[in-house]
Design an enzyme around this catalytic site. Structure first.
Site, PDB file in Angstrom:
ATOM      1  N   GLU B  29       0.844  -1.196   0.000  1.00 59.76           N
ATOM      2  CA  GLU B  29       0.000   0.000   0.000  1.00 59.76           C
ATOM      3  C   GLU B  29       0.879   1.246   0.000  1.00 59.76           C
ATOM      4  O   GLU B  29       1.645   1.466   0.939  1.00 59.76           O
ATOM      5  CB  GLU B  29      -0.925  -0.052   1.221  1.00 59.76           C
ATOM      6  CG  GLU B  29      -1.931  -1.191   1.089  1.00 59.76           C
ATOM      7  CD  GLU B  29      -2.436  -1.735   2.426  1.00 59.76           C
ATOM      8  OE1 GLU B  29      -2.434  -0.986   3.413  1.00 59.76           O
ATOM      9  OE2 GLU B  29      -2.820  -2.918   2.464  1.00 59.76           O
ATOM     10  N   GLU B  60      -4.624  -7.370   2.637  1.00 64.95           N
ATOM     11  CA  GLU B  60      -3.403  -8.091   2.984  1.00 64.95           C
ATOM     12  C   GLU B  60      -3.515  -9.578   2.703  1.00 64.95           C
ATOM     13  O   GLU B  60      -2.628 -10.179   2.123  1.00 64.95           O
ATOM     14  CB  GLU B  60      -3.033  -7.855   4.449  1.00 64.95           C
ATOM     15  CG  GLU B  60      -2.389  -6.496   4.726  1.00 64.95           C
ATOM     16  CD  GLU B  60      -3.366  -5.340   4.767  1.00 64.95           C
ATOM     17  OE1 GLU B  60      -4.590  -5.574   4.748  1.00 64.95           O
ATOM     18  OE2 GLU B  60      -2.905  -4.183   4.834  1.00 64.95           O
ATOM     19  N   ASP B  85       2.382  -5.443  11.656  1.00 70.80           N
ATOM     20  CA  ASP B  85       1.103  -5.785  12.298  1.00 70.80           C
ATOM     21  C   ASP B  85       0.026  -6.124  11.256  1.00 70.80           C
ATOM     22  O   ASP B  85      -0.867  -6.913  11.525  1.00 70.80           O
ATOM     23  CB  ASP B  85       0.618  -4.607  13.144  1.00 70.80           C
ATOM     24  CG  ASP B  85       1.682  -4.143  14.116  1.00 70.80           C
ATOM     25  OD1 ASP B  85       1.607  -4.499  15.288  1.00 70.80           O
ATOM     26  OD2 ASP B  85       2.623  -3.439  13.685  1.00 70.80           O
ATOM     27  N   PHE B  86       0.109  -5.502  10.079  1.00 72.04           N
ATOM     28  CA  PHE B  86      -0.933  -5.708   9.061  1.00 72.04           C
ATOM     29  C   PHE B  86      -0.845  -7.086   8.413  1.00 72.04           C
ATOM     30  O   PHE B  86      -1.760  -7.520   7.725  1.00 72.04           O
ATOM     31  CB  PHE B  86      -0.870  -4.624   7.981  1.00 72.04           C
ATOM     32  CG  PHE B  86      -0.912  -3.216   8.520  1.00 72.04           C
ATOM     33  CD1 PHE B  86      -1.477  -2.931   9.758  1.00 72.04           C
ATOM     34  CD2 PHE B  86      -0.368  -2.160   7.789  1.00 72.04           C
ATOM     35  CE1 PHE B  86      -1.497  -1.633  10.250  1.00 72.04           C
ATOM     36  CE2 PHE B  86      -0.392  -0.866   8.279  1.00 72.04           C
ATOM     37  CZ  PHE B  86      -0.955  -0.595   9.507  1.00 72.04           C
ATOM     38  N   ILE B  87       0.280  -7.752   8.636  1.00 69.00           N
ATOM     39  CA  ILE B  87       0.485  -9.077   8.051  1.00 69.00           C
ATOM     40  C   ILE B  87      -0.467 -10.097   8.662  1.00 69.00           C
ATOM     41  O   ILE B  87      -0.778 -11.113   8.065  1.00 69.00           O
ATOM     42  CB  ILE B  87       1.942  -9.513   8.315  1.00 69.00           C
ATOM     43  CG1 ILE B  87       2.536 -10.245   7.130  1.00 69.00           C
ATOM     44  CG2 ILE B  87       2.078 -10.390   9.540  1.00 69.00           C
ATOM     45  CD1 ILE B  87       4.028 -10.511   7.312  1.00 69.00           C
ATOM     46  N   HIS B 129       0.314  -0.942  15.930  1.00 68.31           N
ATOM     47  CA  HIS B 129       1.432  -0.527  15.065  1.00 68.31           C
ATOM     48  C   HIS B 129       2.769  -0.702  15.774  1.00 68.31           C
ATOM     49  O   HIS B 129       3.658   0.131  15.642  1.00 68.31           O
ATOM     50  CB  HIS B 129       1.277   0.942  14.648  1.00 68.31           C
ATOM     51  CG  HIS B 129       0.082   1.232  13.783  1.00 68.31           C
ATOM     52  ND1 HIS B 129      -1.200   1.331  14.284  1.00 68.31           N
ATOM     53  CD2 HIS B 129      -0.031   1.430  12.449  1.00 68.31           C
ATOM     54  CE1 HIS B 129      -2.042   1.583  13.293  1.00 68.31           C
ATOM     55  NE2 HIS B 129      -1.354   1.649  12.167  1.00 68.31           N
TER      56      HIS B 129
HETATM   57  C1  LIG Z   1      -5.025  -4.019   7.774  1.00 68.34           C
HETATM   58  C2  LIG Z   1      -4.441  -2.659   7.592  1.00 68.34           C
HETATM   59  N1  LIG Z   1      -3.725  -2.393   6.468  1.00 68.34           N
HETATM   60  C3  LIG Z   1      -3.192  -1.173   6.282  1.00 68.34           C
HETATM   61  C4  LIG Z   1      -3.357  -0.184   7.192  1.00 68.34           C
HETATM   62  C5  LIG Z   1      -2.729   1.189   6.980  1.00 68.34           C
HETATM   63  N2  LIG Z   1      -3.748   2.191   6.732  1.00 68.34           N
HETATM   64  C6  LIG Z   1      -4.220   2.980   7.716  1.00 68.34           C
HETATM   65  S1  LIG Z   1      -5.426   3.984   7.200  1.00 68.34           S
HETATM   66  C7  LIG Z   1      -5.349   3.397   5.634  1.00 68.34           C
HETATM   67  C8  LIG Z   1      -6.268   3.912   4.585  1.00 68.34           C
HETATM   68  C9  LIG Z   1      -7.670   3.662   4.936  1.00 68.34           C
HETATM   69  O1  LIG Z   1      -8.507   4.106   3.942  1.00 68.34           O
HETATM   70  P1  LIG Z   1     -10.081   4.110   4.120  1.00 68.34           P
HETATM   71  O2  LIG Z   1     -10.548   2.799   4.639  1.00 68.34           O
HETATM   72  O3  LIG Z   1     -10.662   4.573   2.845  1.00 68.34           O
HETATM   73  O4  LIG Z   1     -10.332   5.170   5.271  1.00 68.34           O
HETATM   74  P2  LIG Z   1      -9.997   6.739   5.272  1.00 68.34           P
HETATM   75  O5  LIG Z   1      -8.611   6.884   5.800  1.00 68.34           O
HETATM   76  O6  LIG Z   1     -10.133   7.258   3.898  1.00 68.34           O
HETATM   77  O7  LIG Z   1     -10.997   7.314   6.212  1.00 68.34           O
HETATM   78  C10 LIG Z   1      -4.368   2.431   5.531  1.00 68.34           C
HETATM   79  C11 LIG Z   1      -4.004   1.722   4.292  1.00 68.34           C
HETATM   80  C12 LIG Z   1      -4.090  -0.504   8.365  1.00 68.34           C
HETATM   81  N3  LIG Z   1      -4.268   0.406   9.323  1.00 68.34           N
HETATM   82  N4  LIG Z   1      -4.625  -1.727   8.526  1.00 68.34           N
END
Ligand SMILES: Cc1ncc(C[n+]2csc(CCOP(=O)(O)OP(=O)(O)O)c2C)c(N)n1
Lengths: 324, 325
Positions: B29, B60, B85-87, B129
């Site tokens: 990502e 993931e 952690d996301f793994i 995290h």
């Molecule tokens: C399982 C997981 N993968 C990646 C992330 C990193 N991450 C945090 S916020 C985000 C984007 C989230 O986008 P969305 O669901 O559209 O919510 P928004 O931030 O736009 O409100 C990502 C990829 C995470 N927190 N958890």
């Protein structure tokens, strides 16, 4: 007319509370008072506000990394949200969690999450509890467009559909996940259409129009309480600040787009509509606004005056502890 | 030698190996044009384009499973998780599929996948995290688990990961990312399973992992003035784990302490202590000791966060106590 006026001012009050708290938190982040991440909800206030206006304390809300607005709309006191980000004892998670781990089960805020996705499944679980215990309570998941591309979305919606659970899935489609456009990340950017795949209602609504959100959520929640099953509600909206405080607008979205959405500020839209409908005018809104501003200032003061927790508190609650 | 940050050194390994081997691609990502949340792929999109630097949705489990299939069919995926952690959403794909595939196929399939991302406590990251998952991964046959501390090791071990045929967890402690150190100009691949002696000494052996290596080195300087000479060993990979180097050191010192930010129960320190008992029991003048982070999820608030991690004072005390035993 009286009822309409009450509703409009109540919705405005919640939106203003979220807006002004978030702006205060953004300032506090710059000042170094917020120790970790801070994802604000500025621009999206109408969604949490319109949905939570229908909920009682027995209904459960499950939220995301961008959860301050959901917490406030569900009734977590401002000072407790701020104190949590400042790492203080008064915080709704006693300083253990920060921005992405807000908990206040006493009012039905079952948590925000640093991991994208689980809220969708957990709200489904709340729906199951409600069905088993016949409480009439509803489980609500708030999540982003990004989360809608996670496997948890498919599994949660399908489970809720087959068991006809009282759940409301609220997708806040702000068009970007961090900096990745939904048009890149999804085969079909209209999330509501996916409801057809589960044979449940999918509704699209202008997420910056709080009255539209309020009405759509009301129908879905009534349906849930009547035992008719879940609904997917997609709110088209926009985050007008950066993904997380401290980041920069790095060029992944056009400045004109940001400006166009800022012009569709949900607080401003509500004022305009109320004036068109001759419900009330600026003086009424201004009064609410300044009363909220006073509350935010007082809450901030209370939060910064709260002490930090004791180091030994870090070791408690790993397992069940008998309450004193 | 040149000076690079840890992240830049790892990125250099990736850049060079991608130039050498056209089957390597990166998924994650924000790792495309954006260059990664931690700049792990900065500049690579311009060099190698969007198919080899592929941005993903937040799926993931999906892209870990995809990586398994890709590796089985001739390519080399590098999955960049930003935070490891996301793994966890993809653990079934890793433990049931990726780790077992070579075995299940009797070696006819290979599994050259690198799973990389940040670990570790710090910066009020809170509990989603900040995990240190290496002991858990080291418990899985079929996986390699790499935990570099210095920029040179980050580069050299990443190269080995990218040239091998096994799935590798490449875990980068977030407090190390911006630390600088010398990195060789030439092409050096550091083999897995060879510990680094970070400091020579003769009073006591301290095995430290990731960020704790640097902490122990600071403490060792202080203790030198008290007449305690600390030998510091950085295993660099925890699966395979080089206990020969540790036992050879104990032969000299007779005492060993393991300092690890990760949890004690079923941890790397427990494994080291058991192996030392099995092979170097007679060399010990005192029991092997451990100093670990507290066995709790990570709290957010700085005064809570700091008490769960071994401090310089706690490390110094543990070493002094052990020398006196
Ligand atoms: C399982 C997981 N993968 C990646 C992330 C990193 N991450 C945090 S916020 C985000 C984007 C989230 O986008 P969305 O669901 O559209 O919510 P928004 O931030 O736009 O409100 C990502 C990829 C995470 N927190 N958890």
């Amino acid at each position: 007319m009286e009822a309409e006026l009450d509703l409009v001012l109540r919705l405005y009050r919640t939106m203003a509370a979220i807006r002004l708290t978030e702006e205060r938190l953004a300032q506090s982040h710059q000042a170094g008072l917020v120790h970790g991440a801070c994802h604000t909800y500025v621009g999206e206030e109408a969604v949490a506000t319109g949905v939570c206006a229908h909920l009682t304390m027995r209904d459960s809300v499950f939220s995301t990394h961008r959860g301050h607005g959901h917490a406030l709309a569900k009734g977590v006191p401002m000072a407790e949200v701020m104190a949590e980000l400042y790492g203080r004892e008064l915080g709704c998670s006693q300083g253990r969690g920060g921005s992405m781990h807000l908990f206040k089960p006493e009012v039905g805020l079952m948590g925000t999450s640093g991991i994208v996705g689980p809220c969708i499944l957990q709200a489904t679980g709340a729906g199951y509890s409600s069905k088993l215990m016949k409480t009439g309570a509803v489980g609500v998941a708030f999540f982003g467009d990004g989360a809608s591309n996670n496997g948890a979305f498919h599994e949660g919606l399908n489970l809720a559909a087959i068991y006809k659970l009282p759940v409301l899935f609220v997708c806040e489609n702000n068009m970007y996940a961090t900096e990745v456009p939904m048009s890149y990340a999804a085969g079909n950017t209209d999330v509501y259409m996916r409801a057809a795949g589960y044979n449940i209602p999918g509704i699209k609504v202008d997420g910056n129009n709080v009255l539209a959100v309020y009405e759509a959520a009301g129908t879905a929640i009534k349906r849930a309480r009547a035992g008719e099953g879940p609904t997917l509600l997609e709110c088209k909206t926009y985050r007008t600040r950066v993904h997380a405080e401290g980041m920069k607008e790095s060029g992944y979205r056009p400045m004109e787009e940001i400006a166009a959405w800022k012009a569709r500020d949900p607080l401003k839209l509500l004022r305009e509509q109320a004036m068109r409908d001759e419900i009330c005018g600026d003086p009424e809104f201004d009064e609410v606004h300044s009363s909220v501003a006073g509350q935010v200032a007082a809450a901030h003061k209370q939060a910064v005056e709260s002490p930090y927790p004791e180091g030994r508190d870090a070791l408690s609650h790993v397992y069940y502890e008998v309450q004193a | 030698m040149k000076e690079l940050t840890y992240t830049a050194a790892a990125r250099e390994a990736l850049t060079e190996e991608m130039a050498r081997d056209a089957t390597i691609f990166v998924m994650g990502e924000g790792i495309g044009k954006r260059g990664g949340n931690f700049n792990t792929t900065a500049g690579l999109f311009d060099l190698y384009g969007g198919v080899r630097l592929c941005d993903t949705p937040i799926t993931e489990r999906g892209f870990i499973g995809l990586a398994v299939g890709a590796a089985m069919t001739g390519t080399r995926p590098v999955i960049d998780f930003m935070f490891v952690d996301f793994i966890l959403d993809g653990m079934g794909e890793i433990m049931n599929q990726m780790a077992k595939m070579q075995y299940m196929s009797s070696g006819r399939l290979t599994m050259p996948v690198v799973l990389r991302g940040c670990i570790g406590i710090g910066g009020a990251s809170a509990t989603h995290h900040s995990g240190n998952y290496y002991a858990m991964f080291a418990n899985v046959p079929g996986l390699r688990v790499v935990v570099p501390t210095t920029p040179a090791d980050a580069k050299g071990l990443f190269k080995t990961a990218l040239r091998g045929y096994d799935p590798v967890l490449f875990l980068e402690h977030k407090s190390l990312l911006n630390t600088k150190g010398p990195v060789p100009e030439e092409d050096v691949a550091i083999p897995f399973g060879v510990a680094r002696i970070a400091r020579e000494g003769h009073s006591v052996t301290v095995v430290a992992l990731t960020v704790m290596v640097n902490r122990v080195l600071q403490v060792a300087d202080t203790l030198e003035k008290e007449g305690i000479s600390v030998e510091v060993i950085d295993p660099r990979t925890v699966s395979p784990l080089d206990t020969d180097t540790i036992c050879a050191s104990i032969k000299k010192t007779g005492r060993a302490l393991v300092v690890d930010e990760a949890f004690a129960p079923c941890g790397i320190g427990a494994e080291i202590a058991a192996r030392v008992m099995e092979t170097a029991f007679d060399e010990l003048d005192a029991p092997v000791r451990r100093l670990n982070g507290a066995f709790v999820p990570t709290p957010y608030s700085p005064p809570l966060e700091s008490v769960i991690v071994p401090s310089n004072d706690a490390i110094a005390t543990a070493i002094r106590d052990l020398v006196r035993e």
